[in-house]
Design an enzyme around this catalytic site. Sequence first.
Site, PDB file in Angstrom:
ATOM      1  N   ASN A  66       0.842  -1.198   0.000  1.00  0.00           N
ATOM      2  CA  ASN A  66       0.000   0.000   0.000  1.00  0.00           C
ATOM      3  C   ASN A  66       0.871   1.239   0.000  1.00  0.00           C
ATOM      4  OD1 ASN A  66       0.310  -0.690   3.120  1.00  0.00           O
ATOM      5  ND2 ASN A  66      -0.182   1.486   2.989  1.00  0.00           N
ATOM      6  N   CYS A  67       0.294   2.345  -0.448  1.00  0.00           N
ATOM      7  CA  CYS A  67       0.937   3.648  -0.307  1.00  0.00           C
ATOM      8  C   CYS A  67       0.059   4.478   0.611  1.00  0.00           C
ATOM      9  CB  CYS A  67       1.151   4.306  -1.669  1.00  0.00           C
ATOM     10  SG  CYS A  67      -0.374   4.751  -2.509  1.00  0.00           S
ATOM     11  N   ALA A  68       0.018   5.781   0.446  1.00  0.00           N
ATOM     12  CA  ALA A  68      -0.711   6.646   1.375  1.00  0.00           C
ATOM     13  C   ALA A  68      -2.206   6.407   1.335  1.00  0.00           C
ATOM     14  CB  ALA A  68      -0.416   8.107   1.047  1.00  0.00           C
TER      15      ALA A  68
END
Length: 503
Positions: A443-445
């Site tokens: 995942n990212c932000a």
Amino acid sequence: MMMQKLQRFGGAMFTPVLLFAFAGIILSLSIMFQNEMLVGGIAAEGTIWKNFWAVVESGGWTVFNQIELLFVIGLPMGLAQKANARAALESFVVYTTFNNFLSKILQLMGPTFNVDFTQEVGGNSGLKMIAGTKTLDTNLIGAILIAAIVVWIHNRYFEKKLPDWIGIFQGSSLVVIIGFFLMLPIAFLTAWIWPIIQSGIGSAQGFMASSGTFGVWLYVFLERILIPTGLHHFIYQPFIFGPAVVEGGFALHNVSKLFAPLGIAAAFYTTASPEKRKKTLALLIPTALTAILSGITEPFEFTFLFIAPQLFLVHSLLAATLGATVYAFGVVGDIGGGLITNLSQFIIPMSINHMGSVLTLFAVGFTFSVIYFFVFRFAILKYDLKTPGREDAEEVKMYSKQEYRDKQAKKNAGALAGNPYAVSAAHYMEALGGADNIVEVNNCATRLRVTVADEALVAPDAEFKEGGAHGLVRNGRAFQVIVGLDVPQVREAFDQLVAQKPI
């Protein structure tokens, strides 16, 4: 494949960045409350008030003073393919080993590398104290490179089986041992190359500082346009946190966060289908307010980034022009991540002696809010872009339906009941073809990044929106579920569900 790796790397970088917002607010408030010009004699030297906020300020600096360690620990948490916590520990040990090697090399042979190791840290010395060790200030670049090396070693050798008689050295020990011997030549290379880079950065600072309005425009444009890849961190972090710090216009890249959401949200609302405007507004208000007040723009920008990427290009061009225009009108300073931060570090302090700069900021900013509105509205209607509220079939949604949550809670026999993150994770997993179809998760932000075995099993985009997602990005077997700021919690629940699949 290369872009997927770059995006994964950019997403991992956001793990420590998430800590900056709170620390920045604490610093802004504590510094503001120690300013006699703002709060009066209560903030005079030696008062209880002054001392209290000085203590609070010291705590606020923790994140920024240890920024290298945050990335050294944070990157492996997002990049390691297994045993992430152990990878973070390994990265810390190897990085501190690297700095100890480098410190002793410069202590013994500093003149050989044109480094005066007898100087005090800071200033123009090129030296810094990192985890109690006096060493070269390689800042985020050094931390990121060493962490990346450790992640590579970890992913390759962590599960390497050694003979029983030396079994004590396998796992994390083996990773650290390999890292130890690698860091020795890397430390020598750093002692040789990095002072040259520091000199080059100094020259680049002079060039950028003298490049005027165009330099500010290019800087802001690159910072915005690279957001989809996650590589925008490489643009702004060296300038904001070092080593390429430049005063003035290079702290203006956040101006668009204050004013762009107003115009964009108004354009989305007025172009939405009449029957969908109420639900579109429910989507826009929280995401736009989050962007304006806290400076966290990803949830807002991701509502249209992948639906109409041409609008994101327009947004980047306008954001750059806004920053350059504000700079051209003589406004310089640290325009922070959102209105809350700006009140304490720019608007209130500047209004005392430089009210003209504050008024100019808002005059230019609101003018661009209007420009954003008309440009976005024209583009949406002209090219029939399917922005929120204009979808042909899908319902405008931000959160999952209560009916679906109840259904999932019953289906999972209480395992998901009362946990909205787990409900969303279960929905996304089923839409992605089930646990057996999941190959890799990251995942990212704001996005859940998943690689699947068979993309044909993945449901239509509308199914993901039923679970509360803002949208879905498809790239072969790689998928990005646009979740929002809840993505860390959803990722945790998703991992648990994947771990429960039959082996």
